[in-house]
Design a protein around this motif. Structure first.
Motif, PDB file in Angstrom:
ATOM      1  N   THR A   1     -36.916  34.250   0.392  1.00 17.24           N
ATOM      2  CA  THR A   1     -37.668  35.467   0.682  1.00 17.24           C
ATOM      3  C   THR A   1     -38.074  36.061  -0.658  1.00 17.24           C
ATOM      4  N   VAL A   2     -39.343  36.444  -0.758  1.00 13.14           N
ATOM      5  CA  VAL A   2     -39.826  36.982  -2.031  1.00 13.14           C
ATOM      6  C   VAL A   2     -39.612  38.497  -2.059  1.00 13.14           C
ATOM      7  N   ARG A   3     -38.870  38.936  -3.079  1.00 15.44           N
ATOM      8  CA  ARG A   3     -38.676  40.371  -3.301  1.00 15.44           C
ATOM      9  C   ARG A   3     -38.872  40.648  -4.781  1.00 15.44           C
ATOM     10  N   ASP A   4     -39.577  41.725  -5.068  1.00 15.03           N
ATOM     11  CA  ASP A   4     -39.880  42.080  -6.460  1.00 15.03           C
ATOM     12  C   ASP A   4     -40.522  40.909  -7.203  1.00 15.03           C
ATOM     13  N   GLY A   5     -41.379  40.164  -6.504  1.00 10.74           N
ATOM     14  CA  GLY A   5     -42.094  39.068  -7.157  1.00 10.74           C
ATOM     15  C   GLY A   5     -41.227  37.877  -7.515  1.00 10.74           C
ATOM     16  N   ARG A   6     -39.992  37.833  -6.967  1.00  7.75           N
ATOM     17  CA  ARG A   6     -39.112  36.701  -7.279  1.00  7.75           C
ATOM     18  C   ARG A   6     -38.592  36.060  -5.995  1.00  7.75           C
ATOM     19  N   LEU A   7     -38.283  34.762  -6.098  1.00  9.70           N
ATOM     20  CA  LEU A   7     -37.707  34.050  -4.952  1.00  9.70           C
ATOM     21  C   LEU A   7     -36.247  34.447  -4.826  1.00  9.70           C
ATOM     22  N   GLN A   8     -35.877  35.005  -3.684  1.00 11.22           N
ATOM     23  CA  GLN A   8     -34.505  35.482  -3.516  1.00 11.22           C
ATOM     24  C   GLN A   8     -33.910  34.891  -2.241  1.00 11.22           C
ATOM     25  N   ASP A   9     -32.632  35.115  -2.041  1.00 11.33           N
ATOM     26  CA  ASP A   9     -31.912  34.777  -0.807  1.00 11.33           C
ATOM     27  C   ASP A   9     -32.142  33.355  -0.327  1.00 11.33           C
ATOM     28  N   PRO A  10     -31.926  32.343  -1.179  1.00 11.54           N
ATOM     29  CA  PRO A  10     -32.158  30.972  -0.696  1.00 11.54           C
ATOM     30  C   PRO A  10     -31.259  30.633   0.486  1.00 11.54           C
ATOM     31  N   GLU A  11     -31.857  30.073   1.536  1.00 11.03           N
ATOM     32  CA  GLU A  11     -31.088  29.616   2.710  1.00 11.03           C
ATOM     33  C   GLU A  11     -31.368  28.128   2.863  1.00 11.03           C
ATOM     34  N   ARG A  12     -30.340  27.313   2.854  1.00 12.18           N
ATOM     35  CA  ARG A  12     -30.527  25.861   2.962  1.00 12.18           C
ATOM     36  C   ARG A  12     -30.673  25.503   4.430  1.00 12.18           C
ATOM     37  N   LEU A  13     -31.744  24.764   4.752  1.00 17.13           N
ATOM     38  CA  LEU A  13     -32.022  24.464   6.155  1.00 17.13           C
ATOM     39  C   LEU A  13     -31.645  23.040   6.554  1.00 17.13           C
ATOM     40  N   SER A  14     -31.941  22.049   5.721  1.00 12.50           N
ATOM     41  CA  SER A  14     -31.597  20.677   6.109  1.00 12.50           C
ATOM     42  C   SER A  14     -31.762  19.736   4.915  1.00 12.50           C
ATOM     43  N   ALA A  15     -31.117  18.604   4.988  1.00 11.54           N
ATOM     44  CA  ALA A  15     -31.254  17.589   3.941  1.00 11.54           C
ATOM     45  C   ALA A  15     -32.409  16.662   4.303  1.00 11.54           C
ATOM     46  N   VAL A  16     -33.223  16.322   3.353  1.00 10.57           N
ATOM     47  CA  VAL A  16     -34.441  15.559   3.647  1.00 10.57           C
ATOM     48  C   VAL A  16     -34.817  14.636   2.488  1.00 10.57           C
ATOM     49  N   ARG A  17     -35.793  13.794   2.748  1.00 10.86           N
ATOM     50  CA  ARG A  17     -36.358  12.958   1.700  1.00 10.86           C
ATOM     51  C   ARG A  17     -37.877  13.089   1.766  1.00 10.86           C
ATOM     52  N   PHE A  18     -38.495  13.568   0.721  1.00  6.83           N
ATOM     53  CA  PHE A  18     -39.946  13.816   0.690  1.00  6.83           C
ATOM     54  C   PHE A  18     -40.593  13.025  -0.429  1.00  6.83           C
ATOM     55  N   VAL A  19     -41.898  12.832  -0.334  1.00 10.81           N
ATOM     56  CA  VAL A  19     -42.635  12.316  -1.483  1.00 10.81           C
ATOM     57  C   VAL A  19     -42.653  13.415  -2.542  1.00 10.81           C
ATOM     58  N   PRO A  20     -42.752  13.028  -3.825  1.00 11.07           N
ATOM     59  CA  PRO A  20     -42.654  14.051  -4.878  1.00 11.07           C
ATOM     60  C   PRO A  20     -43.912  14.914  -5.011  1.00 11.07           C
ATOM     61  N   LEU A  21     -43.688  16.128  -5.439  1.00 11.61           N
ATOM     62  CA  LEU A  21     -44.769  17.020  -5.856  1.00 11.61           C
ATOM     63  C   LEU A  21     -45.165  16.594  -7.264  1.00 11.61           C
ATOM     64  N   ILE A  22     -46.425  16.283  -7.458  1.00 15.01           N
ATOM     65  CA  ILE A  22     -46.865  15.762  -8.754  1.00 15.01           C
ATOM     66  C   ILE A  22     -47.819  16.756  -9.397  1.00 15.01           C
ATOM     67  N   ALA A  23     -47.430  17.259 -10.563  1.00 18.78           N
ATOM     68  CA  ALA A  23     -48.296  18.208 -11.275  1.00 18.78           C
ATOM     69  C   ALA A  23     -49.316  17.432 -12.085  1.00 18.78           C
ATOM     70  N   ASP A  24     -50.538  17.937 -12.162  1.00 13.45           N
ATOM     71  CA  ASP A  24     -51.530  17.332 -13.047  1.00 13.45           C
ATOM     72  C   ASP A  24     -51.067  17.527 -14.477  1.00 13.45           C
ATOM     73  N   GLU A  25     -51.460  16.557 -15.349  1.00 11.34           N
ATOM     74  CA  GLU A  25     -51.191  16.736 -16.766  1.00 11.34           C
ATOM     75  C   GLU A  25     -52.039  17.911 -17.251  1.00 11.34           C
ATOM     76  N   PRO A  26     -51.514  18.711 -18.198  1.00  8.71           N
ATOM     77  CA  PRO A  26     -52.316  19.820 -18.695  1.00  8.71           C
ATOM     78  C   PRO A  26     -53.668  19.291 -19.201  1.00  8.71           C
ATOM     79  N   GLY A  27     -54.745  19.951 -18.849  1.00  7.38           N
ATOM     80  CA  GLY A  27     -56.063  19.584 -19.365  1.00  7.38           C
ATOM     81  C   GLY A  27     -56.778  18.540 -18.562  1.00  7.38           C
ATOM     82  N   SER A  28     -56.127  17.985 -17.507  1.00  8.48           N
ATOM     83  CA  SER A  28     -56.789  16.919 -16.758  1.00  8.48           C
ATOM     84  C   SER A  28     -57.681  17.477 -15.659  1.00  8.48           C
ATOM     85  N   GLY A  29     -57.691  18.728 -15.465  1.00  8.07           N
ATOM     86  CA  GLY A  29     -58.569  19.220 -14.430  1.00  8.07           C
ATOM     87  C   GLY A  29     -58.335  20.687 -14.249  1.00  8.07           C
TER      88      GLY A  29
END
Ligand code: SAH
Length: 213
Positions: free
Chosen positions: A185-213
């Motif tokens: 839950t976002v409070r004061d512009g920060r992520l707070q109160d983490p609640e763990r929901l389930s264990a999973v396996r996802f494809v990775p989030l891939i950041a673009d290299e700086p300057g590539s777009g």
């Protein structure tokens, strides 16, 4: 006929996974998943399993998607950001659950397919943007809820500042192969109160290299 059976079996799977939010279950009942899978995979759409969509990506297990969307606790008035459009199945569900949906996908060919699938189902009020979701979508912010469908070690720092006070972020976080879906839950512009929901396996989030777009 097949379509109805597909959606009914996915509603059953979502209920079994513990989803009780009737709006989420109604969305699962309304969206024909076989329209959001590659040609030839339609017969797999009724199974509560991930399906390969090309470009090294998969569309997630429907019951997991339903659980994550339920965790957003949407009422229908919200502006929502989805990170990782893929073929657009979760995007279509979100269109039934929120007022405005923005979805960001880094692979242009997947975003294009997703737009076609959404249009073919007559789904409006959704904007699919090609870009790097680790930066969020500052031009369309703020959002009342953010859902990430690719995993990261942590939620990208840019996101919290793009969420309204009291808004929610649901994301698979953690090291490779050991991720947990966490709701913040976002409070004061920060992520707070983490609640763990389930264990999973996802494809990775891939950041673009700086300057590539
Ligand atoms: N939510 C969809 C797709 C899940 S696959 C569904 O379940 O049907 C995850 C998607 O996230 C992939 O299409 C991948 O290309 C995308 N992705 C990974 N990193 C991303 C990033 N930094 N920004 C935007 N999309 C990203």
């Amino acid at each position: 006929m097949r379509r109805r059976r597909t959606q009914d079996s996915l509603v059953t799977a979502a209920r079994r996974a513990g989803v009780t939010d009737e709006r989420v279950l109604a969305a699962v009942a309304a969206v024909p998943r076989e329209r959001f899978v590659p040609p030839g995979a339609e017969s797999e759409a009724a199974l509560d399993r991930p399906i390969v969509i090309g470009s090294g990506q998969t569309t997630s297990q429907p019951s997991l998607i339903a659980s994550m969307l339920a965790a957003l606790e949407l009422t229908g008035t919200e502006r929502v950001l989805e990170i990782g459009t893929g073929f657009g199945y979760q995007t279509a569900l979100l269109a039934h659950l929120a007022a405005e949906v923005y979805s960001i996908e880094r692979i242009a060919s997947l975003a294009e397919r997703a737009r076609e699938h959404l249009a073919a189902c007559g789904i409006e009020g959704v904007e699919v943007v090609v870009g790097d979701g680790t930066r969020g979508l500052p031009d369309a912010a703020p959002f009342d809820a953010v859902v990430m469908s690719a995993a990261a070690r942590e939620v990208p720092a840019a996101l919290a500042g793009q969420v309204t006070e009291g808004g929610r972020v649901v994301a698979p976080v953690g090291p490779d192969g050991a991720q947990t879906v966490v709701r913040y839950t976002v409070r004061d512009g920060r992520l707070q109160d983490p609640e763990r929901l389930s264990a999973v396996r996802f494809v990775p989030l891939i950041a673009d290299e700086p300057g590539s777009g």
